[in-house]
Design an enzyme around this catalytic site. Structure first.
Site, PDB file in Angstrom:
ATOM      1  N   ASP A 161       1.729   3.670   3.108  1.00  0.00           N
ATOM      2  CA  ASP A 161       0.817   4.839   2.478  1.00  0.00           C
ATOM      3  C   ASP A 161       1.428   5.936   1.560  1.00  0.00           C
ATOM      4  O   ASP A 161       1.356   5.690   0.364  1.00  0.00           O
ATOM      5  CB  ASP A 161      -0.151   5.434   3.662  1.00  0.00           C
ATOM      6  CG  ASP A 161      -1.630   5.731   3.135  1.00  0.00           C
ATOM      7  OD1 ASP A 161      -2.035   5.246   1.943  1.00  0.00           O
ATOM      8  OD2 ASP A 161      -2.178   6.594   3.641  1.00  0.00           O
ATOM      9  N   GLU A 175     -11.016   3.314   6.786  1.00  0.00           N
ATOM     10  CA  GLU A 175     -10.277   4.193   7.237  1.00  0.00           C
ATOM     11  C   GLU A 175     -11.027   5.337   7.973  1.00  0.00           C
ATOM     12  O   GLU A 175     -10.515   6.384   8.633  1.00  0.00           O
ATOM     13  CB  GLU A 175      -9.481   4.815   5.990  1.00  0.00           C
ATOM     14  CG  GLU A 175      -8.529   5.713   6.376  1.00  0.00           C
ATOM     15  CD  GLU A 175      -7.602   6.402   4.978  1.00  0.00           C
ATOM     16  OE1 GLU A 175      -6.512   6.986   5.198  1.00  0.00           O
ATOM     17  OE2 GLU A 175      -8.051   5.885   3.794  1.00  0.00           O
ATOM     18  N   ASP A 231       1.782   9.412  -5.986  1.00  0.00           N
ATOM     19  CA  ASP A 231       1.712  10.901  -5.736  1.00  0.00           C
ATOM     20  C   ASP A 231       1.931  11.510  -4.298  1.00  0.00           C
ATOM     21  O   ASP A 231       2.436  12.484  -4.025  1.00  0.00           O
ATOM     22  CB  ASP A 231       0.537  11.580  -6.458  1.00  0.00           C
ATOM     23  CG  ASP A 231      -0.704  11.006  -5.709  1.00  0.00           C
ATOM     24  OD1 ASP A 231      -0.756  10.029  -5.192  1.00  0.00           O
ATOM     25  OD2 ASP A 231      -1.870  11.529  -5.963  1.00  0.00           O
ATOM     26  N   HIS A 264      -9.570   0.501  -0.191  1.00  0.00           N
ATOM     27  CA  HIS A 264      -9.533   1.246   1.119  1.00  0.00           C
ATOM     28  C   HIS A 264     -11.010   1.123   1.900  1.00  0.00           C
ATOM     29  O   HIS A 264     -11.765   1.520   1.339  1.00  0.00           O
ATOM     30  CB  HIS A 264      -9.507   2.980   1.084  1.00  0.00           C
ATOM     31  CG  HIS A 264      -8.136   3.157   0.266  1.00  0.00           C
ATOM     32  ND1 HIS A 264      -7.583   2.831  -1.099  1.00  0.00           N
ATOM     33  CD2 HIS A 264      -6.843   4.038   0.865  1.00  0.00           C
ATOM     34  CE1 HIS A 264      -6.326   3.338  -1.017  1.00  0.00           C
ATOM     35  NE2 HIS A 264      -6.049   4.117  -0.021  1.00  0.00           N
ATOM     36  N   HIS A 307       1.176   5.013  -2.148  1.00  0.00           N
ATOM     37  CA  HIS A 307       0.738   5.802  -3.194  1.00  0.00           C
ATOM     38  C   HIS A 307       1.911   6.538  -4.059  1.00  0.00           C
ATOM     39  O   HIS A 307       2.488   7.219  -3.398  1.00  0.00           O
ATOM     40  CB  HIS A 307      -0.144   6.870  -2.590  1.00  0.00           C
ATOM     41  CG  HIS A 307      -1.623   6.351  -2.326  1.00  0.00           C
ATOM     42  ND1 HIS A 307      -2.758   6.283  -3.085  1.00  0.00           N
ATOM     43  CD2 HIS A 307      -1.944   5.556  -0.978  1.00  0.00           C
ATOM     44  CE1 HIS A 307      -3.740   5.589  -2.221  1.00  0.00           C
ATOM     45  NE2 HIS A 307      -3.374   5.283  -1.147  1.00  0.00           N
ATOM     46  N   HIS A 317       0.782  -1.145  -0.112  1.00  0.00           N
ATOM     47  CA  HIS A 317      -0.019   0.085  -0.080  1.00  0.00           C
ATOM     48  C   HIS A 317       0.669   1.112   0.122  1.00  0.00           C
ATOM     49  O   HIS A 317       1.402   1.738   1.005  1.00  0.00           O
ATOM     50  CB  HIS A 317      -0.921  -0.058   1.157  1.00  0.00           C
ATOM     51  CG  HIS A 317      -1.914   0.788   1.183  1.00  0.00           C
ATOM     52  ND1 HIS A 317      -3.315   0.660   1.281  1.00  0.00           N
ATOM     53  CD2 HIS A 317      -1.964   2.224   1.107  1.00  0.00           C
ATOM     54  CE1 HIS A 317      -4.138   1.610   1.247  1.00  0.00           C
ATOM     55  NE2 HIS A 317      -3.219   2.689   1.014  1.00  0.00           N
ATOM     56  N   GLY A 324      -9.703   8.025  -2.103  1.00  0.00           N
ATOM     57  CA  GLY A 324     -10.271   9.233  -1.912  1.00  0.00           C
ATOM     58  C   GLY A 324     -11.360   9.252  -0.794  1.00  0.00           C
ATOM     59  O   GLY A 324     -11.025   8.642   0.253  1.00  0.00           O
TER      60      GLY A 324
END
Length: 341
Positions: free
Chosen positions: A279, A202, A19, A199, A17, A15, A172
């Protein structure tokens, strides 16, 4: 264990990301390519791209990504970014990583979803060749976007299925766009043959984890809301689901308001499968070595535990069976000297 020993441990990450994980040097390169001004001072730039230690919420945390979005709008930028994250991972002995990203966020200046994925895969391939790591891509839809946009993106990127693209996800705003809203599209996309991770939990809603499990999804990101949910934990284990835990991120976003609210110990003691993840390396100012340090500090996680969690990660990964076998063999050999100590 000391930091240097934790860094040497072989690791797998599920996991991460794209960006949210770019190094400051790469952000500067990307800004120059995009002709965007960013601070030259490291501390100023870091403040711009790192979320506060305590955010008001997940949505507050996600605002940090707005700085990076304009920098990832060309194939060259995406390739450079993907290579950068693979390099960072390899330098702390990550042997397997899945990097996720939303093509939609790189389509502002005319790129197609297919072009975005192609560019990212090129960077992953460069990193694999240079560092001996195995790196795969997961394509995310954005929960708050039109389902038609995500549907089109998922369909269009299928040409890269099992050529580096190994799965799908939705990221998101989970609170307002729960699994029930996405269920039909998830089922459609599952029919393509690539697995889903999601996801879930969360935002503090245990029912969202239930819904994700009922969709047949075998890997769930965060699952923070499983804390103190005995029946849900039993369902999680009975359905052979693996948790993608993100400790630092969850404390920042208040998904876990305290260390005690983080579900790791309950998952571990119940025998649930889990993996440890960053993350967002930059947004959360972390890496896997730092995460391992925190697990040792707060939970007394042992080398044997780390080995088990990495076994779980590789087994739950979206790599091919042959790749999993080779990675597990590599993992076991890497831990032999530490387990004997």
């Amino acid at each position: 264990m000391e930091t240097k020993d934790l860094k040497k441990l072989a690791k797998a990450e599920l996991h991460c990301h794209l960006d949210g994980s770019l190094s400051l040097d790469t952000i500067r390169q990307l800004a120059a390519l995009a002709q965007v001004d960013v601070p030259q001072d490291d501390s100023e730039l870091k403040q711009l791209v790192t979320a506060p230690e305590t955010c008001e919420s997940l949505m507050d945390y996600l605002k940090t990504f707005d700085v990076i979005r304009p920098l990832l709008q060309t194939p060259q930028a995406l390739t450079l970014a993907a290579y950068d994250v693979v390099k960072q991972a390899a330098l702390e002995n990550v042997i397997y990583i899945e990097i996720r990203f939303a093509p939609e966020l790189s389509m502002d200046q005319g790129l197609t979803a297919t072009q975005v994925v192609e560019a990212v895969l090129k960077g992953l391939e460069q990193g694999q060749k240079e560092f001996g790591i195995v790196a795969k891509a997961i394509v995310c839809g954005m929960r708050q976007s039109s389902l038609d946009i995500s549907r089109e993106i998922f369909a269009n990127v299928l040409e890269w299925a099992n050529k580096g693209l190994v799965g799908f996800d939705f990221a998101g705003n989970e609170l307002d766009f729960p699994p029930a809203v996405l269920a039909d599209l998830i089922k459609e996309t599952q029919a393509y043959g690539l697995p889903f991770t999601l996801h879930a939990g969360e935002c503090g809603c245990p029912n969202y984890i239930v819904d994700a499990i009922d969709l047949g999804i075998k890997r769930l990101g965060h699952v923070t809301a499983i804390h103190n949910q005995k029946d849900l934990l039993a369902k999680f284990i009975a359905n052979d689901v693996t948790a993608e835990l993100c400790f630092t991120s969850n404390l920042q976003t208040k998904a876990a308001r305290t260390v005690e609210d983080f579900p790791y110990m309950q998952l571990r003691q119940a025998g649930a499968k889990l993996s440890i993840n960053t993350d967002n390396r930059t947004v959360s100012d972390t890496n896997l070595t730092k995460e391992y340090e925190l697990f040792v500090k707060h939970f007394e996680t042992s080398v044997t535990d780390f080995l088990e969690h990495n076994r779980d990660a590789i087994k739950a990964s979206f790599a091919s069976p042959a790749e999993k076998e080779a990675l597990l063999d590599r993992l076991e050999k890497a831990y032999q000297s530490y387990i004997k100590k």
